[in-house]
Design an enzyme around this catalytic site. Structure first.
Site, PDB file in Angstrom:
ATOM      1  CE1 TYR A 173      49.142   9.998  42.243  1.00 38.96           C
ATOM      2  CE2 TYR A 173      50.523  11.519  43.483  1.00 38.96           C
ATOM      3  CZ  TYR A 173      49.377  11.264  42.742  1.00 38.96           C
ATOM      4  OH  TYR A 173      48.481  12.271  42.509  1.00 38.96           O
ATOM      5  CE1 TYR A 177      51.406  15.446  45.515  1.00 46.07           C
ATOM      6  CE2 TYR A 177      49.458  14.059  45.736  1.00 46.07           C
ATOM      7  CZ  TYR A 177      50.296  14.850  44.960  1.00 46.07           C
ATOM      8  OH  TYR A 177      50.012  15.043  43.629  1.00 46.07           O
ATOM      9  NE  ARG A 236      48.212  19.598  43.502  1.00 47.57           N
ATOM     10  CZ  ARG A 236      47.288  19.321  42.581  1.00 47.57           C
ATOM     11  NH1 ARG A 236      47.422  18.265  41.820  1.00 47.57           N
ATOM     12  NH2 ARG A 236      46.223  20.076  42.433  1.00 47.57           N
ATOM     13  CG  HIS A 264      44.685  15.331  43.187  1.00 48.82           C
ATOM     14  ND1 HIS A 264      45.596  15.703  44.147  1.00 48.82           N
ATOM     15  CD2 HIS A 264      45.434  14.816  42.157  1.00 48.82           C
ATOM     16  CE1 HIS A 264      46.820  15.450  43.733  1.00 48.82           C
ATOM     17  NE2 HIS A 264      46.754  14.904  42.526  1.00 48.82           N
ATOM     18  CG  HIS A 277      45.931  12.484  38.426  1.00 47.31           C
ATOM     19  ND1 HIS A 277      46.388  13.723  38.049  1.00 47.31           N
ATOM     20  CD2 HIS A 277      46.571  12.185  39.588  1.00 47.31           C
ATOM     21  CE1 HIS A 277      47.267  14.163  38.924  1.00 47.31           C
ATOM     22  NE2 HIS A 277      47.400  13.250  39.871  1.00 47.31           N
TER      23      HIS A 277
END
Length: 244
Positions: A114, A153, A163, A166, A168
């Site tokens: 991110y 990640y 995870r 995905h 959000h």
């Protein structure tokens, strides 16, 4: 609270959500309530009014993550990664479209990182990718984004916990108090059933409501694949939303 006003009330199925105390999701333990929840009185007018997004001015590339970050930062390249289209329809619990509602999304880049100062994953940042987008649904409730497929990640829930890839997604109702937040996973990802966060859901059908489906009919030949992710705000076919 349903997104559309003036609809008959459908009681929420509280068993749809995971229990508050879920030791398998370690960072949630300290946040789980130790006492019974308190039911609030009926919301006031101020809690049910606005904002009205119909007149919100959108940038030309707000929903195009391939372009919206590089232009504001003087870059001239394209993000690295698998190009995809993410699209779908927002409907209420009765199958009617939710028009002119704000849909926001944020994600990691193709390497699983991110653009956030607290993200210390060793994957590099992409100078051409910001990882955020927004759009308004049209008259029939449709929304659309162009982006790159995010990478999985690791996170410190266990020795080797990852995870799934995905995105959000936030959907805004007729007021701030009706904002809904969920995630879209990708069909066929083997990390989905072993993710500690996903495993807090006891109902496999709830998990499936968060899976984006490959849609070849809306893919662009020699360009990008498309994933359809419909969002139902409440009712029998509701999408699972996080408690925020």
């Amino acid at each position: 609270m349903p997104l559309n006003k003036g609809k008959r009330f459908v009681e929420r199925d509280r068993t749809w959500h995971p229990v508050a105390y879920t030791p398998g999701y370690k960072t949630a333990v300290a946040r789980s309530p130790s006492q019974a929840l308190v039911s609030l009185q009926a919301p006031t007018v101020s809690e049910l009014s606005g904002p009205d997004f119909q007149h919100l001015r959108m940038g030309p590339h707000d929903n195009d993550l391939l372009l919206n970050y590089r232009e504001g930062n003087g870059q001239d390249g394209l993000p690295v990664g698998e190009r995809i289209i993410m699209f779908g329809r927002v409907t209420d619990q009765f199958g009617k479209p939710v028009p002119h509602t704000l849909v926001e999304m944020w994600q990691a880049n193709a390497g699983g990182r991110y653009r956030h100062k607290k993200d210390q994953y060793l994957a590099p940042l992409d100078p051409n990718f910001g990882g955020v987008g927004r759009c308004l649904t049209d008259e029939e409730g449709w929304y659309r984004f162009r982006t790159v497929k995010p990478g999985p990640y690791p996170w410190p829930n266990g020795i080797n916990t990852w995870r799934p890839a995905h995105i959000h997604v936030s959907v805004m109702g007729p007021s701030i108090s009706t904002r809904l937040v969920t995630q879209m996973y990708f069909e066929g990802d083997p990390l989905i059933p072993i993710c500690p966060i996903v495993r807090t859901l006891n109902d496999p059908e709830a998990v499936q409501t968060m899976v984006g489906r490959l849609d070849m009919a809306h893919s662009r030949p020699m360009d990008c694949l498309a994933y359809r992710f419909d969002i139902v705000t409440r009712g029998e076919l509701q999408t699972y939303f996080e408690n925020v």
